[in-house]
Design a protein around this motif. Structure first.
Motif, PDB file in Angstrom:
ATOM      1  N   SER A 214       1.722 -15.281 -44.845  1.00 14.88           N
ATOM      2  CA  SER A 214       2.559 -14.090 -44.979  1.00 14.88           C
ATOM      3  C   SER A 214       1.829 -12.993 -45.756  1.00 14.88           C
ATOM      4  O   SER A 214       1.925 -11.815 -45.412  1.00 14.88           O
ATOM      5  CB  SER A 214       3.865 -14.430 -45.689  1.00 14.88           C
ATOM      6  N   LEU A 215       1.089 -13.375 -46.793  1.00 13.27           N
ATOM      7  CA  LEU A 215       0.330 -12.394 -47.570  1.00 13.27           C
ATOM      8  C   LEU A 215      -0.766 -11.753 -46.727  1.00 13.27           C
ATOM      9  O   LEU A 215      -0.966 -10.540 -46.778  1.00 13.27           O
ATOM     10  CB  LEU A 215      -0.283 -13.051 -48.804  1.00 13.27           C
ATOM     11  N   VAL A 216      -1.468 -12.569 -45.954  1.00 14.79           N
ATOM     12  CA  VAL A 216      -2.529 -12.038 -45.100  1.00 14.79           C
ATOM     13  C   VAL A 216      -1.941 -11.102 -44.053  1.00 14.79           C
ATOM     14  O   VAL A 216      -2.482 -10.019 -43.793  1.00 14.79           O
ATOM     15  CB  VAL A 216      -3.323 -13.190 -44.430  1.00 14.79           C
ATOM     16  N   TYR A 217      -0.820 -11.473 -43.467  1.00 13.05           N
ATOM     17  CA  TYR A 217      -0.164 -10.637 -42.472  1.00 13.05           C
ATOM     18  C   TYR A 217       0.255  -9.290 -43.071  1.00 13.05           C
ATOM     19  O   TYR A 217       0.006  -8.232 -42.495  1.00 13.05           O
ATOM     20  CB  TYR A 217       1.048 -11.360 -41.897  1.00 13.05           C
ATOM     21  N   ALA A 218       0.860  -9.327 -44.254  1.00 13.42           N
ATOM     22  CA  ALA A 218       1.296  -8.089 -44.916  1.00 13.42           C
ATOM     23  C   ALA A 218       0.100  -7.210 -45.261  1.00 13.42           C
ATOM     24  O   ALA A 218       0.144  -5.990 -45.075  1.00 13.42           O
ATOM     25  CB  ALA A 218       2.097  -8.416 -46.171  1.00 13.42           C
ATOM     26  N   PHE A 219      -0.977  -7.813 -45.748  1.00 11.55           N
ATOM     27  CA  PHE A 219      -2.165  -7.043 -46.105  1.00 11.55           C
ATOM     28  C   PHE A 219      -2.773  -6.378 -44.876  1.00 11.55           C
ATOM     29  O   PHE A 219      -3.072  -5.178 -44.893  1.00 11.55           O
ATOM     30  CB  PHE A 219      -3.204  -7.938 -46.787  1.00 11.55           C
ATOM     31  N   ILE A 220      -2.958  -7.128 -43.801  1.00 12.01           N
ATOM     32  CA  ILE A 220      -3.577  -6.567 -42.590  1.00 12.01           C
ATOM     33  C   ILE A 220      -2.701  -5.477 -41.984  1.00 12.01           C
ATOM     34  O   ILE A 220      -3.202  -4.420 -41.585  1.00 12.01           O
ATOM     35  CB  ILE A 220      -3.875  -7.676 -41.566  1.00 12.01           C
ATOM     36  N   ALA A 221      -1.401  -5.701 -41.928  1.00 14.14           N
ATOM     37  CA  ALA A 221      -0.492  -4.697 -41.363  1.00 14.14           C
ATOM     38  C   ALA A 221      -0.531  -3.404 -42.171  1.00 14.14           C
ATOM     39  O   ALA A 221      -0.579  -2.303 -41.599  1.00 14.14           O
ATOM     40  CB  ALA A 221       0.928  -5.248 -41.317  1.00 14.14           C
ATOM     41  N   ASN A 222      -0.541  -3.504 -43.488  1.00 10.88           N
ATOM     42  CA  ASN A 222      -0.574  -2.308 -44.324  1.00 10.88           C
ATOM     43  C   ASN A 222      -1.931  -1.623 -44.281  1.00 10.88           C
ATOM     44  O   ASN A 222      -2.013  -0.397 -44.333  1.00 10.88           O
ATOM     45  CB  ASN A 222      -0.196  -2.646 -45.763  1.00 10.88           C
ATOM     46  N   PHE A 223      -3.002  -2.384 -44.172  1.00 14.75           N
ATOM     47  CA  PHE A 223      -4.327  -1.788 -44.084  1.00 14.75           C
ATOM     48  C   PHE A 223      -4.487  -1.019 -42.768  1.00 14.75           C
ATOM     49  O   PHE A 223      -4.985   0.103 -42.760  1.00 14.75           O
ATOM     50  CB  PHE A 223      -5.405  -2.874 -44.199  1.00 14.75           C
ATOM     51  N   VAL A 224      -4.015  -1.597 -41.676  1.00 14.45           N
ATOM     52  CA  VAL A 224      -4.066  -0.901 -40.387  1.00 14.45           C
ATOM     53  C   VAL A 224      -3.194   0.353 -40.430  1.00 14.45           C
ATOM     54  O   VAL A 224      -3.569   1.399 -39.903  1.00 14.45           O
ATOM     55  CB  VAL A 224      -3.638  -1.845 -39.239  1.00 14.45           C
ATOM     56  N   SER A 225      -2.049   0.273 -41.073  1.00 17.27           N
ATOM     57  CA  SER A 225      -1.177   1.435 -41.221  1.00 17.27           C
ATOM     58  C   SER A 225      -1.864   2.539 -42.020  1.00 17.27           C
ATOM     59  O   SER A 225      -1.750   3.724 -41.679  1.00 17.27           O
ATOM     60  CB  SER A 225       0.117   1.014 -41.912  1.00 17.27           C
ATOM     61  N   LEU A 226      -2.580   2.177 -43.070  1.00 17.01           N
ATOM     62  CA  LEU A 226      -3.305   3.152 -43.875  1.00 17.01           C
ATOM     63  C   LEU A 226      -4.393   3.833 -43.047  1.00 17.01           C
ATOM     64  O   LEU A 226      -4.524   5.062 -43.070  1.00 17.01           O
ATOM     65  CB  LEU A 226      -3.922   2.472 -45.096  1.00 17.01           C
ATOM     66  N   ILE A 227      -5.160   3.064 -42.296  1.00 17.44           N
ATOM     67  CA  ILE A 227      -6.232   3.621 -41.467  1.00 17.44           C
ATOM     68  C   ILE A 227      -5.647   4.524 -40.375  1.00 17.44           C
ATOM     69  O   ILE A 227      -6.120   5.643 -40.152  1.00 17.44           O
ATOM     70  CB  ILE A 227      -7.082   2.499 -40.845  1.00 17.44           C
ATOM     71  N   ALA A 228      -4.609   4.044 -39.695  1.00 12.22           N
ATOM     72  CA  ALA A 228      -4.003   4.842 -38.624  1.00 12.22           C
ATOM     73  C   ALA A 228      -3.387   6.128 -39.166  1.00 12.22           C
ATOM     74  O   ALA A 228      -3.540   7.198 -38.571  1.00 12.22           O
ATOM     75  CB  ALA A 228      -2.943   4.017 -37.892  1.00 12.22           C
ATOM     76  N   GLY A 229      -2.694   6.039 -40.288  1.00  8.72           N
ATOM     77  CA  GLY A 229      -2.092   7.228 -40.890  1.00  8.72           C
ATOM     78  C   GLY A 229      -3.133   8.236 -41.335  1.00  8.72           C
ATOM     79  O   GLY A 229      -2.975   9.441 -41.147  1.00  8.72           O
ATOM     80  N   GLY A 230      -4.222   7.759 -41.925  1.00  3.96           N
ATOM     81  CA  GLY A 230      -5.302   8.651 -42.325  1.00  3.96           C
ATOM     82  C   GLY A 230      -5.949   9.333 -41.145  1.00  3.96           C
ATOM     83  O   GLY A 230      -6.274  10.523 -41.187  1.00  3.96           O
ATOM     84  N   TYR A 231      -6.124   8.581 -40.067  1.00  2.93           N
ATOM     85  CA  TYR A 231      -6.700   9.166 -38.855  1.00  2.93           C
ATOM     86  C   TYR A 231      -5.774  10.227 -38.264  1.00  2.93           C
ATOM     87  O   TYR A 231      -6.211  11.317 -37.906  1.00  2.93           O
ATOM     88  CB  TYR A 231      -6.986   8.079 -37.822  1.00  2.93           C
ATOM     89  N   ILE A 232      -4.504   9.920 -38.194  1.00  6.04           N
ATOM     90  CA  ILE A 232      -3.536  10.856 -37.624  1.00  6.04           C
ATOM     91  C   ILE A 232      -3.458  12.130 -38.466  1.00  6.04           C
ATOM     92  O   ILE A 232      -3.423  13.239 -37.927  1.00  6.04           O
ATOM     93  CB  ILE A 232      -2.149  10.185 -37.483  1.00  6.04           C
ATOM     94  N   ILE A 233      -3.452  11.989 -39.797  1.00  7.07           N
ATOM     95  CA  ILE A 233      -3.399  13.171 -40.659  1.00  7.07           C
ATOM     96  C   ILE A 233      -4.651  14.024 -40.489  1.00  7.07           C
ATOM     97  O   ILE A 233      -4.587  15.252 -40.500  1.00  7.07           O
ATOM     98  CB  ILE A 233      -3.198  12.761 -42.128  1.00  7.07           C
ATOM     99  N   SER A 234      -5.801  13.376 -40.311  1.00  3.73           N
ATOM    100  CA  SER A 234      -7.048  14.149 -40.205  1.00  3.73           C
ATOM    101  C   SER A 234      -7.221  14.808 -38.845  1.00  3.73           C
ATOM    102  O   SER A 234      -7.930  15.792 -38.734  1.00  3.73           O
ATOM    103  CB  SER A 234      -8.247  13.242 -40.511  1.00  3.73           C
ATOM    104  N   VAL A 235      -6.579  14.278 -37.802  1.00  2.00           N
ATOM    105  CA  VAL A 235      -6.754  14.810 -36.447  1.00  2.00           C
ATOM    106  C   VAL A 235      -5.675  15.823 -36.073  1.00  2.00           C
ATOM    107  O   VAL A 235      -5.972  16.876 -35.503  1.00  2.00           O
ATOM    108  CB  VAL A 235      -6.792  13.657 -35.420  1.00  2.00           C
ATOM    109  N   LEU A 236      -4.436  15.510 -36.358  1.00  2.00           N
ATOM    110  CA  LEU A 236      -3.340  16.378 -35.942  1.00  2.00           C
ATOM    111  C   LEU A 236      -3.205  17.589 -36.859  1.00  2.00           C
ATOM    112  O   LEU A 236      -3.457  17.510 -38.055  1.00  2.00           O
ATOM    113  CB  LEU A 236      -2.024  15.595 -35.941  1.00  2.00           C
ATOM    114  N   PRO A 237      -2.787  18.704 -36.299  1.00  2.35           N
ATOM    115  CA  PRO A 237      -2.555  19.876 -37.153  1.00  2.35           C
ATOM    116  C   PRO A 237      -1.243  19.683 -37.942  1.00  2.35           C
ATOM    117  O   PRO A 237      -0.190  19.506 -37.369  1.00  2.35           O
ATOM    118  CB  PRO A 237      -2.418  21.018 -36.158  1.00  2.35           C
TER     119      PRO A 237
END
Length: 60
Positions: free
Chosen positions: A36-59
């Motif tokens: 459960s800890l590994v799942y939560a960590f990976i899900a949040n890390f992917v969310s951080l990467i995706a959110g950072g990418y979206i913020i940097s690309v979209l106006p």
């Protein structure tokens, strides 16, 4: 302005990391605590990467 958005994303994700690392193993009973800890960590890390990418690309 985008740098402030990324900074707020990182700070927000930190709190989500902490809360989910505490709550997820307690609330999920299907698997072991370590899985459960590994799942939560990976899900949040992917969310951080995706959110950072979206913020940097979209106006914003």
């Amino acid at each position: 302005m985008p740098s402030y958005l990324i900074l707020s994303l990182i700070i927000g994700e930190f709190f989500v990391f902490v809360i989910e690392m505490i709550a997820f193993p307690i609330l999920v009973k299907e698997h072991g605590k370590s899985r459960s800890l590994v799942y939560a960590f990976i899900a949040n890390f992917v969310s951080l990467i995706a959110g950072g990418y979206i913020i940097s690309v979209l106006p914003v």
